[in-house]
Design an enzyme around this catalytic site. Sequence first.
Site, short mmCIF file in Angstrom:
data_model
loop_
_atom_site.label_atom_id
_atom_site.label_comp_id
_atom_site.label_asym_id
_atom_site.label_seq_id
_atom_site.Cartn_x
_atom_site.Cartn_y
_atom_site.Cartn_z
N THR A 119 0.79 -1.26 0.03
CA THR A 119 -0.13 0.22 -0.19
C THR A 119 0.87 1.20 0.09
OG1 THR A 119 -1.76 -1.18 1.13
CG2 THR A 119 -2.01 1.20 1.35
N ASP B 91 6.39 -3.83 -1.05
CA ASP B 91 5.79 -2.83 -0.33
C ASP B 91 6.89 -1.64 -0.33
OD1 ASP B 91 3.69 -1.79 1.16
OD2 ASP B 91 3.59 -3.46 2.47
N ALA C 14 7.93 1.92 2.25
CA ALA C 14 8.15 2.26 3.77
C ALA C 14 8.44 3.62 3.85
CB ALA C 14 9.62 1.44 3.98
N ASP C 15 8.12 4.03 4.91
CA ASP C 15 8.29 5.38 5.49
C ASP C 15 9.61 5.86 5.90
OD1 ASP C 15 5.25 6.26 5.21
OD2 ASP C 15 5.20 4.87 6.45
N GLY D 165 3.32 2.50 7.85
CA GLY D 165 1.87 2.66 8.37
C GLY D 165 1.47 4.00 7.99
N GLY D 166 2.29 4.75 6.94
CA GLY D 166 1.66 5.97 6.82
C GLY D 166 0.32 6.08 6.03
N GLU E 11 -0.24 -5.24 6.08
CA GLU E 11 1.27 -5.38 5.70
C GLU E 11 2.19 -6.09 6.33
OE1 GLU E 11 1.28 -1.07 3.42
OE2 GLU E 11 2.06 -1.11 5.49
N LYS F 73 13.63 8.30 2.04
CA LYS F 73 13.16 7.53 3.06
C LYS F 73 14.38 6.73 3.77
CE LYS F 73 9.05 8.51 1.98
NZ LYS F 73 8.14 7.68 1.11
#
EC number: 5.3.1.6
Length: 237
Positions: free
Chosen positions: A33, A90, A92-93, A104-105, A112, A130
């Site tokens: 996501t 996926d 990542a932040d 989880g942003g 996930e 990031k």
Amino acid sequence: MTTAPDPVKLMKQAVAQTAAARVTSGAVVGLGTGSTTALMIQCLGERLAKGELANIKGVPTSFQASVLAKQYGIPLVTLDEVEKIDLAIDGADEVDPQKNLIKGGGAAHTREKVVDALADLFIVVVDSSKLVDQLGSTFPVPVEVLPMALTPVMRAVTRLGGEPQLRMGVKKDGPVITDQGNMVLDVKFAAIPDPAELEKTLNNIPGVVENGIFVNLAKVILVGELKDGQPSVREIS
């Protein structure tokens, strides 16, 4: 007058294409996501449409991923229908030098983490902004919480030295609600020297469903960068 291309979008597109190229016919793919992963899903759909791929199945990590996959013609399955996930892709932040992550942003970190942990190969797609020296440097830790436990969980994370803030919705009144019907606390820590310990400690708080620290899950990090104004992709493995 032409508008100059957005350099961040160029980096995301480059890394999305590189990740999508790792998928082979017949694979079961965890679909992450976020903005970069959304571009990757589009690239996968284009490969399917061109006949470069066949018989792949996607396991979405969110409603957003599910909608995008259907839009681009990617067949979807649930975890009940597959024996394994070949690879998950996926975003990542934050990514630290040990390939630990904050995610989880998009408030999808619970699903996930389930999908990414089940994958034989977990590929993370990010742009160079990031990359951090230590988790928590630029992004808080998202913590999914049962609504009835919100207040005691906020007290507990405060005792751990965190600064919790309830994530509020955009273009809606009230808090963000996850696909599981829960709320999200964004918890800022002054430093996270031991991500694995904090991940366990947060998840041991009654009422916490899952948090956005991912330790020892990512196998490959694909980083979108700009070199001499041109997008390139660097692999960390």
